[in-house]
Design an enzyme around this catalytic site. Structure first.
Site, PDB file in Angstrom:
ATOM      1  N   GLU A  73       0.836  -1.208   0.000  1.00 31.32           N
ATOM      2  CA  GLU A  73       0.000   0.000   0.000  1.00 31.32           C
ATOM      3  C   GLU A  73       0.864   1.248   0.000  1.00 31.32           C
ATOM      4  O   GLU A  73       2.099   1.159   0.114  1.00 31.32           O
ATOM      5  CB  GLU A  73      -0.904   0.006   1.249  1.00 31.32           C
ATOM      6  CG  GLU A  73      -0.125   0.028   2.558  1.00 31.32           C
ATOM      7  CD  GLU A  73      -1.006  -0.071   3.803  1.00 31.32           C
ATOM      8  OE1 GLU A  73      -2.062  -0.745   3.748  1.00 31.32           O
ATOM      9  OE2 GLU A  73      -0.625   0.529   4.824  1.00 31.32           O
TER      10      GLU A  73
ATOM     11  N   HIS B 160       0.465   5.846   1.014  1.00 35.97           N
ATOM     12  CA  HIS B 160      -0.346   6.908   1.605  1.00 35.97           C
ATOM     13  C   HIS B 160       0.512   8.151   1.731  1.00 35.97           C
ATOM     14  O   HIS B 160       1.741   8.092   1.582  1.00 35.97           O
ATOM     15  CB  HIS B 160      -0.893   6.478   2.974  1.00 35.97           C
ATOM     16  CG  HIS B 160       0.028   5.596   3.758  1.00 35.97           C
ATOM     17  ND1 HIS B 160       1.229   6.051   4.257  1.00 35.97           N
ATOM     18  CD2 HIS B 160      -0.032   4.274   4.090  1.00 35.97           C
ATOM     19  CE1 HIS B 160       1.836   5.052   4.884  1.00 35.97           C
ATOM     20  NE2 HIS B 160       1.106   3.949   4.791  1.00 35.97           N
TER      21      HIS B 160
ATOM     22  N   HIS C  72       6.242   6.575   7.281  1.00 32.96           N
ATOM     23  CA  HIS C  72       6.512   5.552   8.292  1.00 32.96           C
ATOM     24  C   HIS C  72       7.975   5.622   8.711  1.00 32.96           C
ATOM     25  O   HIS C  72       8.860   5.785   7.865  1.00 32.96           O
ATOM     26  CB  HIS C  72       6.319   4.133   7.723  1.00 32.96           C
ATOM     27  CG  HIS C  72       4.914   3.671   7.600  1.00 32.96           C
ATOM     28  ND1 HIS C  72       3.958   3.853   8.565  1.00 32.96           N
ATOM     29  CD2 HIS C  72       4.295   2.977   6.609  1.00 32.96           C
ATOM     30  CE1 HIS C  72       2.822   3.307   8.179  1.00 32.96           C
ATOM     31  NE2 HIS C  72       2.985   2.771   6.995  1.00 32.96           N
TER      32      HIS C  72
ATOM     33  N   HIS D 112       5.006   0.284  -0.135  1.00 36.43           N
ATOM     34  CA  HIS D 112       5.759  -0.506   0.846  1.00 36.43           C
ATOM     35  C   HIS D 112       5.010  -1.773   1.193  1.00 36.43           C
ATOM     36  O   HIS D 112       3.771  -1.825   1.177  1.00 36.43           O
ATOM     37  CB  HIS D 112       6.048   0.305   2.110  1.00 36.43           C
ATOM     38  CG  HIS D 112       4.831   0.930   2.732  1.00 36.43           C
ATOM     39  ND1 HIS D 112       4.245   2.049   2.212  1.00 36.43           N
ATOM     40  CD2 HIS D 112       4.098   0.583   3.817  1.00 36.43           C
ATOM     41  CE1 HIS D 112       3.204   2.389   2.957  1.00 36.43           C
ATOM     42  NE2 HIS D 112       3.082   1.504   3.941  1.00 36.43           N
TER      43      HIS D 112
ATOM     44  N   CYS E 208       6.702   0.678  14.412  1.00 37.25           N
ATOM     45  CA  CYS E 208       6.339   1.554  13.289  1.00 37.25           C
ATOM     46  C   CYS E 208       5.702   2.814  13.850  1.00 37.25           C
ATOM     47  O   CYS E 208       4.682   2.757  14.535  1.00 37.25           O
ATOM     48  CB  CYS E 208       5.380   0.851  12.340  1.00 37.25           C
ATOM     49  SG  CYS E 208       4.816   1.910  10.978  1.00 37.25           S
TER      50      CYS E 208
END
Lengths: 154, 154
Positions: A68, A70, A74, A108, A122
């Protein structure tokens, strides 16, 4: 756990290694077929005053997180086991305590080794957008690199 | 290290365990007699888009960080060795991967075991205030608890 009179606990111990008191071991997300063998624990959140959330994810042997991307970033630090990751357009083999940075809109996916789990911290912003899954054109673009094509699971 | 064309590196490996490529092992802070045997490495910063910095501190055997407090919070996770901490008004023995939260204005000091180092991750807001050292009244108040009195180093 050790608490002060108000606010988050000041010391979250583990009831056994990598299982923290005062929180549940959660499903990674709603089962949608995009991942395999992943659990999630929330270690800190907005109430800790840093604008971020820290989570611990554990991927079972042979498992993988959702491919995914976004807008939010991260920061990932493996702390248990062994695995590898797609980060943007590269496959990286992860050693314990490596620092992985997934920039905004970078694709990722994290995979445990076939014979060993992968556990990682994370960090994300508390206020963040929802992940986007790859469409057919995205997958075609990713698969132009044979290493990426062999790595990803969808 | 693995970089994308711009922005922070996406994979910071370690040249040896707990020494990350692409950054220096720094002095903890200017030598002021308030700490002993502490090094610092900066793992992530404001450029990682989360409004926080992640640092790794390593305290040598018998060493300790400065006893201090400040408005900003700490999220601390020990990842190497053994030690203990003053958090607000309690002494806690740290196991690897425990989550320690230091609330705003909470006194804190981290100590390695006498015979083993202590290494920990520490997250803070990128935009934060400077620490304050204890004055005579603060120390007197802290020392009312005999466990705290025996623990702190100033």
């Amino acid at each position: 756990m050790t608490s002060t009179s108000a606010g988050p606990v000041t010391h979250r111990r583990q009831s056994r290694p990598f299982v923290w008191e005062g929180g549940a071991v959660l499903a990674y997300k709603e089962a949608d077929g995009t991942f395999r063998s992943v659990t999630r624990q929330v270690l800190t959140g907005a109430e800790h005053g840093q604008g971020t959330c820290l989570r611990y994810f554990e991927v079972g042997p042979g498992g993988y997180t959702t491919l995914e991307r976004h807008e939010h970033t991260h920061v990932v630090i493996p702390i248990r086991g062994r695995g590898s990751a797609l980060v943007v357009d590269r496959i990286v083999r992860l050693a314990l305590h490596d620092v992985v940075f997934v920039p905004g809109w970078g694709w990722h996916q994290f995979r445990a080794a076939d014979d060993e789990l992968l556990g990682f911290l994370c960090a994300v912003r508390a206020d963040r957008d929802r992940p986007v899954l790859p469409g057919g054109e995205d997958l075609a673009a990713l698969r132009r690199d044979p290493r990426v094509a062999a790595f990803i699971r969808v």
